[in-house]
Design a protein around this motif. Structure first.
Motif, PDB file in Angstrom:
ATOM      1  N   PRO A 198       9.670 -17.777   3.751  1.00  0.00           N
ATOM      2  CA  PRO A 198       9.901 -16.335   3.554  1.00  0.00           C
ATOM      3  C   PRO A 198       8.680 -15.609   2.989  1.00  0.00           C
ATOM      4  O   PRO A 198       8.421 -14.446   3.327  1.00  0.00           O
ATOM      5  CB  PRO A 198      11.082 -16.291   2.586  1.00  0.00           C
ATOM      6  CG  PRO A 198      11.777 -17.593   2.776  1.00  0.00           C
ATOM      7  CD  PRO A 198      10.694 -18.581   3.049  1.00  0.00           C
ATOM      8  N   PHE A 199       7.897 -16.280   2.161  1.00  0.00           N
ATOM      9  CA  PHE A 199       6.694 -15.679   1.591  1.00  0.00           C
ATOM     10  C   PHE A 199       5.607 -15.545   2.660  1.00  0.00           C
ATOM     11  O   PHE A 199       4.876 -14.553   2.693  1.00  0.00           O
ATOM     12  CB  PHE A 199       6.197 -16.515   0.409  1.00  0.00           C
ATOM     13  CG  PHE A 199       7.140 -16.537  -0.755  1.00  0.00           C
ATOM     14  CD1 PHE A 199       7.002 -15.647  -1.801  1.00  0.00           C
ATOM     15  CD2 PHE A 199       8.190 -17.446  -0.807  1.00  0.00           C
ATOM     16  CE1 PHE A 199       7.865 -15.652  -2.884  1.00  0.00           C
ATOM     17  CE2 PHE A 199       9.071 -17.467  -1.877  1.00  0.00           C
ATOM     18  CZ  PHE A 199       8.913 -16.565  -2.915  1.00  0.00           C
ATOM     19  N   VAL A 200       5.524 -16.550   3.520  1.00  0.00           N
ATOM     20  CA  VAL A 200       4.566 -16.479   4.627  1.00  0.00           C
ATOM     21  C   VAL A 200       4.911 -15.309   5.542  1.00  0.00           C
ATOM     22  O   VAL A 200       4.034 -14.530   5.935  1.00  0.00           O
ATOM     23  CB  VAL A 200       4.556 -17.796   5.419  1.00  0.00           C
ATOM     24  CG1 VAL A 200       3.669 -17.672   6.658  1.00  0.00           C
ATOM     25  CG2 VAL A 200       4.092 -18.955   4.539  1.00  0.00           C
ATOM     26  N   GLN A 201       6.201 -15.170   5.874  1.00  0.00           N
ATOM     27  CA  GLN A 201       6.613 -14.080   6.751  1.00  0.00           C
ATOM     28  C   GLN A 201       6.338 -12.723   6.114  1.00  0.00           C
ATOM     29  O   GLN A 201       5.961 -11.764   6.801  1.00  0.00           O
ATOM     30  CB  GLN A 201       8.100 -14.201   7.091  1.00  0.00           C
ATOM     31  CG  GLN A 201       8.576 -13.195   8.132  1.00  0.00           C
ATOM     32  CD  GLN A 201       7.816 -13.312   9.440  1.00  0.00           C
ATOM     33  OE1 GLN A 201       7.727 -14.393  10.010  1.00  0.00           O
ATOM     34  NE2 GLN A 201       7.265 -12.202   9.932  1.00  0.00           N
ATOM     35  N   ASP A 202       6.489 -12.652   4.816  1.00  0.00           N
ATOM     36  CA  ASP A 202       6.226 -11.395   4.115  1.00  0.00           C
ATOM     37  C   ASP A 202       4.766 -10.977   4.282  1.00  0.00           C
ATOM     38  O   ASP A 202       4.468  -9.795   4.491  1.00  0.00           O
ATOM     39  CB  ASP A 202       6.566 -11.560   2.629  1.00  0.00           C
ATOM     40  CG  ASP A 202       6.495 -10.247   1.865  1.00  0.00           C
ATOM     41  OD1 ASP A 202       7.295  -9.348   2.163  1.00  0.00           O
ATOM     42  OD2 ASP A 202       5.624 -10.119   0.981  1.00  0.00           O
ATOM     43  N   VAL A 203       3.851 -11.924   4.205  1.00  0.00           N
ATOM     44  CA  VAL A 203       2.434 -11.606   4.388  1.00  0.00           C
ATOM     45  C   VAL A 203       2.144 -11.248   5.844  1.00  0.00           C
ATOM     46  O   VAL A 203       1.379 -10.319   6.123  1.00  0.00           O
ATOM     47  CB  VAL A 203       1.556 -12.778   3.910  1.00  0.00           C
ATOM     48  CG1 VAL A 203       0.112 -12.586   4.344  1.00  0.00           C
ATOM     49  CG2 VAL A 203       1.623 -12.900   2.391  1.00  0.00           C
ATOM     50  N   LEU A 204       2.767 -11.957   6.789  1.00  0.00           N
ATOM     51  CA  LEU A 204       2.603 -11.596   8.197  1.00  0.00           C
ATOM     52  C   LEU A 204       3.105 -10.173   8.443  1.00  0.00           C
ATOM     53  O   LEU A 204       2.489  -9.406   9.197  1.00  0.00           O
ATOM     54  CB  LEU A 204       3.338 -12.588   9.093  1.00  0.00           C
ATOM     55  CG  LEU A 204       2.759 -14.009   9.143  1.00  0.00           C
ATOM     56  CD1 LEU A 204       3.681 -14.924   9.956  1.00  0.00           C
ATOM     57  CD2 LEU A 204       1.357 -14.018   9.726  1.00  0.00           C
ATOM     58  N   ASP A 205       4.193  -9.819   7.800  1.00  0.00           N
ATOM     59  CA  ASP A 205       4.707  -8.446   7.919  1.00  0.00           C
ATOM     60  C   ASP A 205       3.706  -7.439   7.374  1.00  0.00           C
ATOM     61  O   ASP A 205       3.524  -6.343   7.935  1.00  0.00           O
ATOM     62  CB  ASP A 205       6.038  -8.303   7.178  1.00  0.00           C
ATOM     63  CG  ASP A 205       7.173  -9.081   7.826  1.00  0.00           C
ATOM     64  OD1 ASP A 205       7.029  -9.505   8.990  1.00  0.00           O
ATOM     65  OD2 ASP A 205       8.218  -9.268   7.156  1.00  0.00           O
ATOM     66  N   SER A 206       3.052  -7.791   6.267  1.00  0.00           N
ATOM     67  CA  SER A 206       2.078  -6.869   5.664  1.00  0.00           C
ATOM     68  C   SER A 206       0.888  -6.645   6.588  1.00  0.00           C
ATOM     69  O   SER A 206       0.345  -5.540   6.652  1.00  0.00           O
ATOM     70  CB  SER A 206       1.609  -7.407   4.308  1.00  0.00           C
ATOM     71  OG  SER A 206       0.687  -8.483   4.447  1.00  0.00           O
ATOM     72  N   ILE A 207       0.483  -7.680   7.301  1.00  0.00           N
ATOM     73  CA  ILE A 207      -0.627  -7.526   8.248  1.00  0.00           C
ATOM     74  C   ILE A 207      -0.195  -6.655   9.421  1.00  0.00           C
ATOM     75  O   ILE A 207      -0.954  -5.798   9.890  1.00  0.00           O
ATOM     76  CB  ILE A 207      -1.126  -8.905   8.716  1.00  0.00           C
ATOM     77  CG1 ILE A 207      -1.659  -9.714   7.524  1.00  0.00           C
ATOM     78  CG2 ILE A 207      -2.218  -8.745   9.775  1.00  0.00           C
ATOM     79  CD1 ILE A 207      -2.000 -11.160   7.857  1.00  0.00           C
ATOM     80  N   GLU A 208       1.034  -6.866   9.891  1.00  0.00           N
ATOM     81  CA  GLU A 208       1.535  -6.019  10.978  1.00  0.00           C
ATOM     82  C   GLU A 208       1.645  -4.565  10.530  1.00  0.00           C
ATOM     83  O   GLU A 208       1.360  -3.651  11.310  1.00  0.00           O
ATOM     84  CB  GLU A 208       2.899  -6.511  11.454  1.00  0.00           C
ATOM     85  CG  GLU A 208       3.455  -5.694  12.626  1.00  0.00           C
ATOM     86  CD  GLU A 208       4.795  -6.206  13.121  1.00  0.00           C
ATOM     87  OE1 GLU A 208       4.801  -7.198  13.863  1.00  0.00           O
ATOM     88  OE2 GLU A 208       5.828  -5.603  12.743  1.00  0.00           O
ATOM     89  N   PHE A 209       2.033  -4.344   9.293  1.00  0.00           N
ATOM     90  CA  PHE A 209       2.097  -2.978   8.766  1.00  0.00           C
ATOM     91  C   PHE A 209       0.716  -2.320   8.867  1.00  0.00           C
ATOM     92  O   PHE A 209       0.605  -1.143   9.241  1.00  0.00           O
ATOM     93  CB  PHE A 209       2.565  -2.991   7.315  1.00  0.00           C
ATOM     94  CG  PHE A 209       2.604  -1.628   6.664  1.00  0.00           C
ATOM     95  CD1 PHE A 209       3.746  -0.845   6.735  1.00  0.00           C
ATOM     96  CD2 PHE A 209       1.505  -1.126   5.990  1.00  0.00           C
ATOM     97  CE1 PHE A 209       3.788   0.420   6.138  1.00  0.00           C
ATOM     98  CE2 PHE A 209       1.525   0.126   5.390  1.00  0.00           C
ATOM     99  CZ  PHE A 209       2.673   0.899   5.475  1.00  0.00           C
ATOM    100  N   ALA A 210      -0.329  -3.060   8.544  1.00  0.00           N
ATOM    101  CA  ALA A 210      -1.680  -2.493   8.568  1.00  0.00           C
ATOM    102  C   ALA A 210      -2.237  -2.408   9.981  1.00  0.00           C
ATOM    103  O   ALA A 210      -2.823  -1.396  10.361  1.00  0.00           O
ATOM    104  CB  ALA A 210      -2.611  -3.335   7.699  1.00  0.00           C
ATOM    105  N   ARG A 211      -2.032  -3.456  10.775  1.00  0.00           N
ATOM    106  CA  ARG A 211      -2.730  -3.571  12.060  1.00  0.00           C
ATOM    107  C   ARG A 211      -1.867  -3.313  13.290  1.00  0.00           C
ATOM    108  O   ARG A 211      -2.389  -3.080  14.385  1.00  0.00           O
ATOM    109  CB  ARG A 211      -3.338  -4.977  12.190  1.00  0.00           C
ATOM    110  CG  ARG A 211      -4.507  -5.203  11.287  1.00  0.00           C
ATOM    111  CD  ARG A 211      -5.110  -6.589  11.441  1.00  0.00           C
ATOM    112  NE  ARG A 211      -5.283  -7.054  12.812  1.00  0.00           N
ATOM    113  CZ  ARG A 211      -6.162  -7.973  13.183  1.00  0.00           C
ATOM    114  NH1 ARG A 211      -6.972  -8.508  12.273  1.00  0.00           N
ATOM    115  NH2 ARG A 211      -6.254  -8.372  14.439  1.00  0.00           N
ATOM    116  N   GLY A 212      -0.561  -3.389  13.132  1.00  0.00           N
ATOM    117  CA  GLY A 212       0.314  -3.278  14.286  1.00  0.00           C
ATOM    118  C   GLY A 212       0.294  -1.895  14.912  1.00  0.00           C
ATOM    119  O   GLY A 212       0.027  -0.898  14.246  1.00  0.00           O
TER     120      GLY A 212
END
Length: 685
Positions: free
Chosen positions: A344-358
């Motif tokens: 869940p912590f890994v997914q949270d960071v992946l979500d943060s990258i998508e927020f910035a770059r998606g």
């Protein structure tokens, strides 16, 4: 190794002679043991080396009230009444009550319309305009002093937003007043029938100040009996930087450094003492009224998180700098998440990258777009943790994050916490963190730290450096700046392996000095740069420049370091050769400069300058009373040429910017042995 090896960017010292140094008609007495040295520079085109475009940047952490009560322009402290916790009644500091207990009872309850910010302020007014219990003149209510005073300036407009509810008609006066409430700077009266405010209602108005007070406060008062609820009270100046919520004066200080990256949001602030108090990015996005805020338990204060993840990305964009996103990988100061339950912590960071770059149609990119930034941010670096390398779960957690991020974003550069300067890392990384806080002598000696570091493998990110400790740094001494400048010259010379570097901490509110020395000091209305801030000014042209081979010869003290580079001055579209020398010694130095690859026609006095920063006392500091006690002083150079005699002041940082007017490629080379036979020209400075 001899000076004839200087093309390999190494240093050597030879026995220095004690000489009588004549300069501009001034003779330095032979009774003073002045030093003599030679600086050799090879300006030939084939030997220059590009410096990374990201070499020097800044590190922003929410420490010392750097954001809340600093760079972030929100003037109300504890605007949502959440700082005292979700249990009620709760502590509402720094809010205070106007009126006696016989006239008003102020408390908190859990009646807010914001589910993640459930606490609201409840004012029960017992007095009235008429009747047996008449309210005192001016009414009763509450006031907020902001962060050690609000800087309210004459003629400027301030936007006030708050939410209100009442069971009867509302007669509320909102004011900007002097620190003791006796002088009104701006007042607006709100009269609303009971039916209009029976449910939570958003109020917004502009207050234009008729006076100036750097320690002003915001007051909300009434003289009408009844119960009033308040929540999410925000006051901001209308003239923030680009309308993005940053204080203009502090942004100007940052812009003047020309930072090429912004590392954020920490630091220890990312970790928290406990995981529950770490920086949780999803709690810092969306409408500001709905952000729950959190207690930064490492540095000991509450933040409303108005300065959240999007705003920090915006900060980097506004500075035309690359964002460096530091994430928590399941490790706080006191807790560690086991790797087996880390997903869940890994997914949270992946979500943060998508927020910035998606893109704006992706799940988290659409959230960013809805917040007013449809275009993706250029996020290309993620740092996994902060100073966590030695902790039991770090490497296992790191690898879990590393491979997940690389799988989704192969181009993302990932930064490890583990120091790879002394040996090869046991895990993959694009860069590794290096932090150093030490005495002045240690920091200066670290100019050679990366001389022998392997050029294979990940690059170095010196993400935190500073002279530290009461003996040398205090609140920001010239001694600290001098040592740090020497260290930065070493980073320049090793910029084939050092890719980025940033000083820490960046900001300190004078009223909350949680760290001994910082770059920029401020309070509600004034600010200044410490000598360490001004030392960084000598390096703001380095990123993306070209490093030239240079060597110091005939200097026996090892107290002098230098670098040479060429850079493009955009303002006048000229190319310049910059020589920087730090003399970390109490004696002056007669320095002979020889630049091979150039002759007199290749250099022009027009636009050429000398900049020096020094002080009679190594422990001198800047202050509000004397903000420029220690700053660089620039002067014009006359008769510049490839051969120059100059005098370096004791304990000084000196830069020579020489204007280039033609090609820089000659066939001869130079080393210390051939240099001794050359005749040098004295240059007026």
């Amino acid at each position: 190794m001899g000076c004839n090896s200087y093309l390999h960017y190494r240093w050597v010292s030879v026995l220095c002679l004690i000489v009588v140094c004549g300069f501009m008609g001034m003779e330095i007495s032979a009774t003073v043991q002045n030093q003599t040295a030679s600086l050799l520079v090879d300006a030939r085109e084939q030997y220059k080396r590009p410096i990374p475009k990201t070499l020097f940047g800044i590190f922003f952490e929410e420490i010392n009230h750097a954001g809340a009560g600093g760079l972030w322009a929100e003037l109300v402290s504890n605007r949502g009444f959440e700082a005292g916790g979700s249990s009620t009644p709760s502590y509402i500091s720094p809010w205070s009550i106007i009126g006696e207990e016989s006239n008003i009872v102020v408390s908190t309850d859990r009646s807010s319309c914001f589910s993640r910010n459930i606490v609201a302020l409840r004012m029960e007014v017992l007095c009235d305009r008429v009747g047996p219990s008449i309210c005192p003149e001016g009414g009763v209510g509450v006031y907020n002093p902001g962060y050690w005073g609000m800087n309210i300036e004459q003629g400027k407009a301030y936007k006030l937003i708050f939410y209100v509810r009442s069971l009867q008609s509302l007669n509320l006066s909102v004011s900007l007043t002097s620190s003791n409430g006796s002088v009104s700077l701006s007042t607006s009266d709100i009269l609303v029938t009971g039916s209009a405010v029976g449910n939570w209602t958003r109020m917004m108005l502009l207050l234009t100040s008729a006076g100036t007070d750097p320690r002003a406060r915001l007051s909300l008062v009434t003289s009408q009996k009844g119960v009033i609820w308040l929540d999410q009270v925000s006051l901001t100046p209308m003239d923030t930087f680009k309308g993005h919520g940053f204080q203009k004066d502090l942004m100007a200080m940052l812009l003047d450094l020309k930072p090429q990256f912004v590392r954020f949001p920490g630091g220890c602030y990312v970790e928290g003492e406990w995981m529950r108090n770490a920086f949780h990015w999803k709690d810092t996005i969306g409408p500001w009224e709905e952000r729950p805020g959190h207690f930064g338990d490492v540095w000991g204060y509450w933040t409303d998180d108005g300065l959240g993840y999007l705003e920090l990305l915006q900060l980097a964009e506004d500075l035309d700098a690359s964002p460096i996103w530091v994430v928590n990988i399941g490790i706080s100061h006191r807790e560690q998440v086991e790797t087996s339950i880390l997903l869940p912590f890994v997914q949270d960071v992946l979500d943060s990258i998508e927020f910035a770059r998606g893109n704006s149609t992706s799940k988290w990119g659409s959230v960013r777009a809805a917040m007013g930034h449809p275009e993706p941010f250029q996020l290309n670096h993620v740092a996994l943790g902060n100073e966590d390398c030695g902790k039991p779960y770090y490497r296992r957690n790191y690898l879990k994050f590393y491979y997940a991020i690389k799988d989704a974003y192969p181009d993302m550069k990932i930064i490890s916490n583990c120091d790879g300067s002394a040996g090869k890392l046991d895990h993959p990384a694009d860069l590794y963190d290096f932090h150093i806080y030490a005495s002045a002598s240690t920091i200066f000696s670290m100019a050679h730290k990366f001389d022998d570091t392997s050029r294979d493998g990940p690059k170095v990110f010196v993400s935190e450096y500073a002279v530290h400790g009461q003996k040398d740094a205090r609140e920001g001494t010239f001694l600290a700046a001098l040592a740090e400048a020497g260290f930065l010259i070493g980073l320049e010379r090793n910029s084939d392996v050092v890719e980025m570097a940033s000083y820490a901490p960046l900001f300190v509110n004078y009223n909350d000095r949680g760290w001994e020395s910082d770059a920029i000091v401020f309070d509600s209305w004034q600010h200044y740069g410490t000598p360490s801030y001004w030392a960084q000014q000598f390096f703001k042209e380095s990123s993306g420049a070209f490093l030239l081979p240079s060597e110091i010869c005939e200097n026996s003290t090892n107290h002098m370091v230098a670098s040479a580079l060429t850079w493009h001055h955009l303002e006048d579209d000229a190319f310049r050769l910059k020589l920087k020398i730090v003399n970390f010694d109490s004696s002056s130095v007669c320095l002979k400069i020889k630049i091979t690859g150039l002759d007199s026609k290749d250099l022009s006095s027009s636009g050429s300058s000398k900049t020096i920063m020094t002080s009679n006392n190594l422990m001198d500091e800047n202050s509000f009373a004397h903000p420029e006690k220690v700053v660089p002083i620039q002067s014009l150079l006359e008769d510049v040429g490839p051969d120059m005699d100059v005098v370096l002041s004791p304990n000084s940082i000196t830069a020579f910017d020489l204007t280039l007017v033609s090609g820089i490629d000659l066939s001869t080379s130079l080393d210390c042995s051939t240099y001794k036979t050359l005749k040098l020209k004295t240059v007026k400075i």
